[in-house]
Write a protein that holds these residues in place. Structure first.
Motif, PDB file in Angstrom:
ATOM      1  N   ASN A 189      -7.788  -8.666 -20.130  1.00  0.00           N
ATOM      2  CA  ASN A 189      -8.001  -7.236 -19.871  1.00  0.00           C
ATOM      3  C   ASN A 189      -9.336  -6.796 -20.437  1.00  0.00           C
ATOM      4  O   ASN A 189     -10.097  -6.088 -19.790  1.00  0.00           O
ATOM      5  CB  ASN A 189      -6.863  -6.421 -20.498  1.00  0.00           C
ATOM      6  CG  ASN A 189      -7.111  -4.926 -20.395  1.00  0.00           C
ATOM      7  OD1 ASN A 189      -7.431  -4.419 -19.325  1.00  0.00           O
ATOM      8  ND2 ASN A 189      -6.984  -4.215 -21.505  1.00  0.00           N
ATOM      9  N   LYS A 190      -9.612  -7.259 -21.648  1.00  0.00           N
ATOM     10  CA  LYS A 190     -10.840  -6.833 -22.316  1.00  0.00           C
ATOM     11  C   LYS A 190     -12.069  -7.493 -21.707  1.00  0.00           C
ATOM     12  O   LYS A 190     -13.084  -6.851 -21.461  1.00  0.00           O
ATOM     13  CB  LYS A 190     -10.736  -7.177 -23.806  1.00  0.00           C
ATOM     14  CG  LYS A 190     -11.018  -5.975 -24.699  1.00  0.00           C
ATOM     15  CD  LYS A 190     -11.240  -6.409 -26.112  1.00  0.00           C
ATOM     16  CE  LYS A 190     -10.144  -5.923 -27.035  1.00  0.00           C
ATOM     17  NZ  LYS A 190     -10.258  -6.454 -28.385  1.00  0.00           N
ATOM     18  N   ASN A 191     -11.944  -8.786 -21.448  1.00  0.00           N
ATOM     19  CA  ASN A 191     -13.071  -9.531 -20.884  1.00  0.00           C
ATOM     20  C   ASN A 191     -12.646 -10.278 -19.624  1.00  0.00           C
ATOM     21  O   ASN A 191     -12.433 -11.487 -19.645  1.00  0.00           O
ATOM     22  CB  ASN A 191     -13.604 -10.551 -21.917  1.00  0.00           C
ATOM     23  CG  ASN A 191     -14.001  -9.865 -23.206  1.00  0.00           C
ATOM     24  OD1 ASN A 191     -14.844  -8.967 -23.200  1.00  0.00           O
ATOM     25  ND2 ASN A 191     -13.365 -10.258 -24.304  1.00  0.00           N
ATOM     26  N   PRO A 192     -12.502  -9.543 -18.540  1.00  0.00           N
ATOM     27  CA  PRO A 192     -12.008 -10.190 -17.323  1.00  0.00           C
ATOM     28  C   PRO A 192     -13.005 -11.208 -16.759  1.00  0.00           C
ATOM     29  O   PRO A 192     -14.214 -11.004 -16.836  1.00  0.00           O
ATOM     30  CB  PRO A 192     -11.810  -9.015 -16.358  1.00  0.00           C
ATOM     31  CG  PRO A 192     -12.639  -7.908 -16.896  1.00  0.00           C
ATOM     32  CD  PRO A 192     -12.752  -8.110 -18.366  1.00  0.00           C
ATOM     33  N   LYS A 193     -12.426 -12.295 -16.265  1.00  0.00           N
ATOM     34  CA  LYS A 193     -13.266 -13.321 -15.625  1.00  0.00           C
ATOM     35  C   LYS A 193     -13.561 -12.912 -14.180  1.00  0.00           C
ATOM     36  O   LYS A 193     -12.739 -12.269 -13.533  1.00  0.00           O
ATOM     37  CB  LYS A 193     -12.523 -14.663 -15.617  1.00  0.00           C
ATOM     38  CG  LYS A 193     -12.067 -15.129 -16.990  1.00  0.00           C
ATOM     39  CD  LYS A 193     -13.172 -15.863 -17.725  1.00  0.00           C
ATOM     40  CE  LYS A 193     -12.658 -16.544 -18.980  1.00  0.00           C
ATOM     41  NZ  LYS A 193     -12.245 -15.606 -20.048  1.00  0.00           N
ATOM     42  N   ASN A 194     -14.719 -13.349 -13.700  1.00  0.00           N
ATOM     43  CA  ASN A 194     -15.103 -13.130 -12.291  1.00  0.00           C
ATOM     44  C   ASN A 194     -15.033 -11.654 -11.896  1.00  0.00           C
ATOM     45  O   ASN A 194     -14.593 -11.307 -10.806  1.00  0.00           O
ATOM     46  CB  ASN A 194     -14.215 -13.954 -11.352  1.00  0.00           C
ATOM     47  CG  ASN A 194     -14.287 -15.437 -11.657  1.00  0.00           C
ATOM     48  OD1 ASN A 194     -15.386 -16.005 -11.711  1.00  0.00           O
ATOM     49  ND2 ASN A 194     -13.139 -16.057 -11.903  1.00  0.00           N
ATOM     50  N   PHE A 195     -15.447 -10.783 -12.812  1.00  0.00           N
ATOM     51  CA  PHE A 195     -15.435  -9.351 -12.525  1.00  0.00           C
ATOM     52  C   PHE A 195     -16.791  -8.951 -11.965  1.00  0.00           C
ATOM     53  O   PHE A 195     -17.829  -9.246 -12.535  1.00  0.00           O
ATOM     54  CB  PHE A 195     -15.144  -8.571 -13.808  1.00  0.00           C
ATOM     55  CG  PHE A 195     -14.908  -7.103 -13.554  1.00  0.00           C
ATOM     56  CD1 PHE A 195     -13.672  -6.658 -13.085  1.00  0.00           C
ATOM     57  CD2 PHE A 195     -15.920  -6.168 -13.756  1.00  0.00           C
ATOM     58  CE1 PHE A 195     -13.439  -5.302 -12.838  1.00  0.00           C
ATOM     59  CE2 PHE A 195     -15.694  -4.818 -13.508  1.00  0.00           C
ATOM     60  CZ  PHE A 195     -14.464  -4.392 -13.047  1.00  0.00           C
ATOM     61  N   GLY A 196     -16.773  -8.297 -10.825  1.00  0.00           N
ATOM     62  CA  GLY A 196     -18.016  -7.846 -10.203  1.00  0.00           C
ATOM     63  C   GLY A 196     -17.989  -8.083  -8.703  1.00  0.00           C
ATOM     64  O   GLY A 196     -16.988  -8.578  -8.173  1.00  0.00           O
ATOM     65  N   GLU A 197     -19.077  -7.716  -8.035  1.00  0.00           N
ATOM     66  CA  GLU A 197     -19.113  -7.884  -6.578  1.00  0.00           C
ATOM     67  C   GLU A 197     -19.663  -9.249  -6.217  1.00  0.00           C
ATOM     68  O   GLU A 197     -20.307  -9.914  -7.023  1.00  0.00           O
ATOM     69  CB  GLU A 197     -19.956  -6.779  -5.965  1.00  0.00           C
ATOM     70  CG  GLU A 197     -19.316  -5.424  -6.184  1.00  0.00           C
ATOM     71  CD  GLU A 197     -19.878  -4.364  -5.258  1.00  0.00           C
ATOM     72  OE1 GLU A 197     -20.829  -4.667  -4.507  1.00  0.00           O
ATOM     73  OE2 GLU A 197     -19.356  -3.234  -5.296  1.00  0.00           O
ATOM     74  N   LEU A 198     -19.385  -9.661  -4.990  1.00  0.00           N
ATOM     75  CA  LEU A 198     -19.858 -10.958  -4.492  1.00  0.00           C
ATOM     76  C   LEU A 198     -20.683 -10.688  -3.236  1.00  0.00           C
ATOM     77  O   LEU A 198     -20.132 -10.474  -2.161  1.00  0.00           O
ATOM     78  CB  LEU A 198     -18.650 -11.850  -4.170  1.00  0.00           C
ATOM     79  CG  LEU A 198     -18.889 -13.328  -3.950  1.00  0.00           C
ATOM     80  CD1 LEU A 198     -19.503 -13.985  -5.172  1.00  0.00           C
ATOM     81  CD2 LEU A 198     -17.579 -14.020  -3.593  1.00  0.00           C
ATOM     82  N   PRO A 199     -22.014 -10.667  -3.375  1.00  0.00           N
ATOM     83  CA  PRO A 199     -22.865 -10.244  -2.260  1.00  0.00           C
ATOM     84  C   PRO A 199     -22.679 -11.096  -1.000  1.00  0.00           C
ATOM     85  O   PRO A 199     -22.724 -10.575   0.105  1.00  0.00           O
ATOM     86  CB  PRO A 199     -24.280 -10.398  -2.808  1.00  0.00           C
ATOM     87  CG  PRO A 199     -24.120 -10.375  -4.287  1.00  0.00           C
ATOM     88  CD  PRO A 199     -22.780 -10.985  -4.584  1.00  0.00           C
ATOM     89  N   ASP A 200     -22.460 -12.397  -1.165  1.00  0.00           N
ATOM     90  CA  ASP A 200     -22.353 -13.228   0.045  1.00  0.00           C
ATOM     91  C   ASP A 200     -20.895 -13.529   0.415  1.00  0.00           C
ATOM     92  O   ASP A 200     -20.589 -14.565   1.014  1.00  0.00           O
ATOM     93  CB  ASP A 200     -23.156 -14.518  -0.111  1.00  0.00           C
ATOM     94  CG  ASP A 200     -22.756 -15.290  -1.372  1.00  0.00           C
ATOM     95  OD1 ASP A 200     -22.051 -14.694  -2.233  1.00  0.00           O
ATOM     96  OD2 ASP A 200     -23.128 -16.468  -1.493  1.00  0.00           O
ATOM     97  N   ALA A 201     -20.009 -12.587   0.079  1.00  0.00           N
ATOM     98  CA  ALA A 201     -18.600 -12.775   0.441  1.00  0.00           C
ATOM     99  C   ALA A 201     -18.429 -12.703   1.956  1.00  0.00           C
ATOM    100  O   ALA A 201     -19.120 -11.938   2.629  1.00  0.00           O
ATOM    101  CB  ALA A 201     -17.755 -11.686  -0.220  1.00  0.00           C
ATOM    102  N   ASN A 202     -17.509 -13.518   2.498  1.00  0.00           N
ATOM    103  CA  ASN A 202     -17.194 -13.392   3.921  1.00  0.00           C
ATOM    104  C   ASN A 202     -15.755 -12.925   4.166  1.00  0.00           C
ATOM    105  O   ASN A 202     -15.332 -12.748   5.298  1.00  0.00           O
ATOM    106  CB  ASN A 202     -17.496 -14.680   4.687  1.00  0.00           C
ATOM    107  CG  ASN A 202     -16.768 -15.880   4.083  1.00  0.00           C
ATOM    108  OD1 ASN A 202     -16.025 -15.737   3.108  1.00  0.00           O
ATOM    109  ND2 ASN A 202     -16.996 -17.045   4.650  1.00  0.00           N
ATOM    110  N   HIS A 203     -15.024 -12.722   3.091  1.00  0.00           N
ATOM    111  CA  HIS A 203     -13.703 -12.092   3.175  1.00  0.00           C
ATOM    112  C   HIS A 203     -13.621 -11.067   2.053  1.00  0.00           C
ATOM    113  O   HIS A 203     -14.084 -11.335   0.946  1.00  0.00           O
ATOM    114  CB  HIS A 203     -12.574 -13.107   2.932  1.00  0.00           C
ATOM    115  CG  HIS A 203     -12.357 -14.073   4.053  1.00  0.00           C
ATOM    116  ND1 HIS A 203     -11.274 -14.004   4.882  1.00  0.00           N
ATOM    117  CD2 HIS A 203     -13.092 -15.117   4.466  1.00  0.00           C
ATOM    118  CE1 HIS A 203     -11.334 -14.988   5.763  1.00  0.00           C
ATOM    119  NE2 HIS A 203     -12.440 -15.682   5.531  1.00  0.00           N
ATOM    120  N   SER A 204     -12.995  -9.914   2.355  1.00  0.00           N
ATOM    121  CA  SER A 204     -12.741  -8.973   1.265  1.00  0.00           C
ATOM    122  C   SER A 204     -11.611  -8.044   1.666  1.00  0.00           C
ATOM    123  O   SER A 204     -11.301  -7.884   2.837  1.00  0.00           O
ATOM    124  CB  SER A 204     -13.992  -8.155   0.939  1.00  0.00           C
ATOM    125  OG  SER A 204     -14.162  -7.146   1.898  1.00  0.00           O
TER     126      SER A 204
END
Lengths: 423, 150
Positions: free
Chosen positions: B16-31
């Motif tokens: 909760n305090k330090n989430p992994k993989n938090f943020g946007e993914l500019p080259d995402a092809n699914h969301s």
């Protein structure tokens, strides 16, 4: 009316309370004696629903045990008794609101139902394309969505009175919003998510200067303030039974007789008619025209007892006691440095909304629950308010006349535990 | 308080305090965006899927500790797995949080998911824990154009 004296069957005794004592009041509420997860229940979610005193519970039990029958139709003893009790509740409500006439008191299923009734029966008749309805930024969803639906149907437009960062309405902006197209103002008296007490009389006066009718959402106000609809001058006033120590599934719409007389019918069905043929239906007199179908008879009778209970305690005592408890709550909570209050209006009633740095309201709610402390966490059906303050949700402690200062001590103890776990 | 400790385990508080993989993914092809109207929690899951493999995954949004930690743990588990494996993980997670609190937990099979067993005692919080996973499944099904940062 004199109905009361001729009534047979037990009218639950409401004891006179001399020197009022909150512990004495608490004893009337059986649920407040129970424990939750082994801890004494601290109930601080009264803005969502209040608990019921024994007097109300016994009234309902008495009705189903010895008085139950459908009203307004039977010629037999029980039906007449139930009808008398039901109509006696209408007189209690009339007196409670200081309405001029019993014709102005319509029983509904709650505040939401009352607003929808007005949106249909008044709105569909009088609001047309290009017209405007004014609401405020702090409305409950139930005083937003019915008007949005009406606007979609008619092509009318919804205008919104903004509020400042204390959670107070901007009355100058309100006056600027009024114009010749404005057909209705629908505003909340006391905000359920902020506790703000709006200057409702001033709002009504400004609207009336332009002959615009005003609906007041009184759901949160009734358990804290004496309501006098003639003094307020409002055209519509709606509230729910369960927020003033009465049963769920019952509420009241007060509407000025002159307006009610001109409105369309709402629901069609039995009891709202005088005669029906396939060619023509003649509608019933006020207020029955707006009470189609068998109503929540037990609920209405229970609501009558709840209102008598509150009147007996008196708003003077309630106001003084609640102000003291609320002020104490604000003081002890403000000593927690991680807390930020949402809603800091000059005039507040009943509600303290807050967020805690680094702890989501849902986690707070779950922790407190295990301490026996019931508060509400979420958006409180006021998402535009959450958007204004840029928070997804808040924690809300809301009080009624049976709450004590020590309830806030329990809340604060719980909050310290959570903050420790999350730090 | 034991059930609370079971729910808010250290691992969950850490994520909760330090989430992994938090943020946007500019080259995402699914969301996909997930929303819990009950509490106002919102989450967005971004995926980069190539040849049936989840090459990268990230998430954004606001929510309670349970939903954030669940999203964080989920991304660490799904990253580098095949789409089919991700769907199997979802099923395993779903079965775990919706089973009876008394049911035996297979720690070995559940691996990192086992920390969410405590949720079973809190019916009102199951949705918090599941939000990220449902959003992941929706994202896998909804193929979208790459998310632009423009």
């Amino acid at each position: 009316m004199g109905i009361q004296n001729t009534l047979e069957g037990s009218n639950t005794e409401i004891p006179e309370i001399g020197a009022l004592d909150v512990d004495k009041i608490k004893q009337d509420f059986p649920i407040l004696q129970r424990k939750v997860y082994g801890k004494p229940l601290v109930f601080l979610d009264n803005a969502a629903s209040t608990q019921k005193p024994l007097q109300v519970i016994e009234t309902i039990q008495q009705y189903y045990t010895a008085e139950n029958a459908n009203i307004h139709r039977g010629v037999y003893y029980l039906s007449e008794l139930a009808t008398q009790k039901y109509e006696h509740s209408r007189e209690i409500v009339r007196r409670f609101l200081n309405a001029r006439s019993l014709k102005e008191i319509v029983f509904t299923y709650g505040t939401t139902d009352g607003i929808n009734l007005v949106a249909h029966a008044f709105g569909r008749k009088f609001i047309k394309e290009g017209d405007e309805i004014i609401i405020s930024e702090m409305e409950h969803h139930s005083n937003i969505v019915p008007w949005q639906i009406l606007c979609e149907e008619t092509g009318a437009r919804l205008r919104v009175i903004p509020m400042n960062d204390n959670g107070e309405l901007d009355l100058d902006q309100f006056r600027n919003l009024i114009n010749s197209r404005t057909k209705l103002v629908a505003v909340v008296y006391v905000s359920n998510s902020l506790g703000t007490v709006n200057p409702i009389k001033e709002i009504i006066q400004s609207a009336h200067e332009h002959d615009i009718p005003v609906l007041v959402d009184g759901a949160q106000a009734v358990s804290h303030y004496r309501i006098d609809v003639q003094e307020l001058g409002c055209d519509f006033f709606v509230f729910s039974g369960h927020k003033i120590f009465g049963p769920t599934g019952v509420g009241v719409l007060y509407a000025r007789e002159e307006i009610l007389e001109t409105m369309n019918p709402f629901r069609g069905g039995g009891d709202m008619i005088k005669s029906v043929t396939f060619e023509r239906t003649i509608y019933n007199d006020l207020p029955y025209r707006f009470e189609a179908g068998t109503p929540n008879i037990a609920g209405v009778i229970g609501l009558g007892t709840a209102l008598e209970y509150v009147e007996n305690i008196g708003y003077e005592w309630i106001g003084a006691h609640e102000t003291e408890v609320l002020q104490y709550g604000m003081n002890v909570l403000s000593e927690i440095k991680q807390i930020r209050f949402i809603g800091t209006a000059q005039k507040k009633a009943g509600v303290i909304s807050f967020v805690v740095d680094g702890v989501h309201p849902h986690d707070i709610g779950t922790f407190l629950d295990r301490e026996g402390v019931a508060i509400r966490t979420g958006h409180h059906c006021t998402q535009p308010v959450m958007d204004h303050f840029n928070v997804p949700a808040t924690s809300r402690a809301s009080i009624a006349m049976y709450n004590k200062k020590e309830d806030f001590d329990a809340l604060v103890r719980g909050l310290h535990k959570i903050i420790k776990v999350f730090s | 308080m034991d059930e609370l400790r079971e729910l808010y385990q250290e691992i969950i508080l850490d994520h909760n305090k330090n989430p992994k993989n938090f943020g946007e993914l500019p080259d995402a092809n699914h969301s996909s965006e997930g929303y819990n109207p009950l509490c106002g929690d919102r989450i967005k899951v971004f995926l980069k899927v190539k040849d049936g493999l989840v090459e990268d995954i990230k998430f954004t949004g606001s929510g309670c500790a349970i939903s954030r930690a669940s999203a964080s743990v989920m991304t660490t588990l799904v990253k580098g797995k095949t789409v089919q494996e991700a769907e199997e993980l979802f099923k395993r997670f779903h079965d775990l949080v919706t089973q009876s609190p008394q049911a035996e937990v297979n720690l070995e099979e559940l691996d990192k998911l086992a920390v969410f067993a405590g949720v079973r005692e809190f019916p009102s919080r199951i949705k918090c824990a599941s939000l990220a996973w449902h959003t992941l499944i929706a994202a896998l099904k909804e193929k979208q154009e790459p998310i632009s940062t423009e």
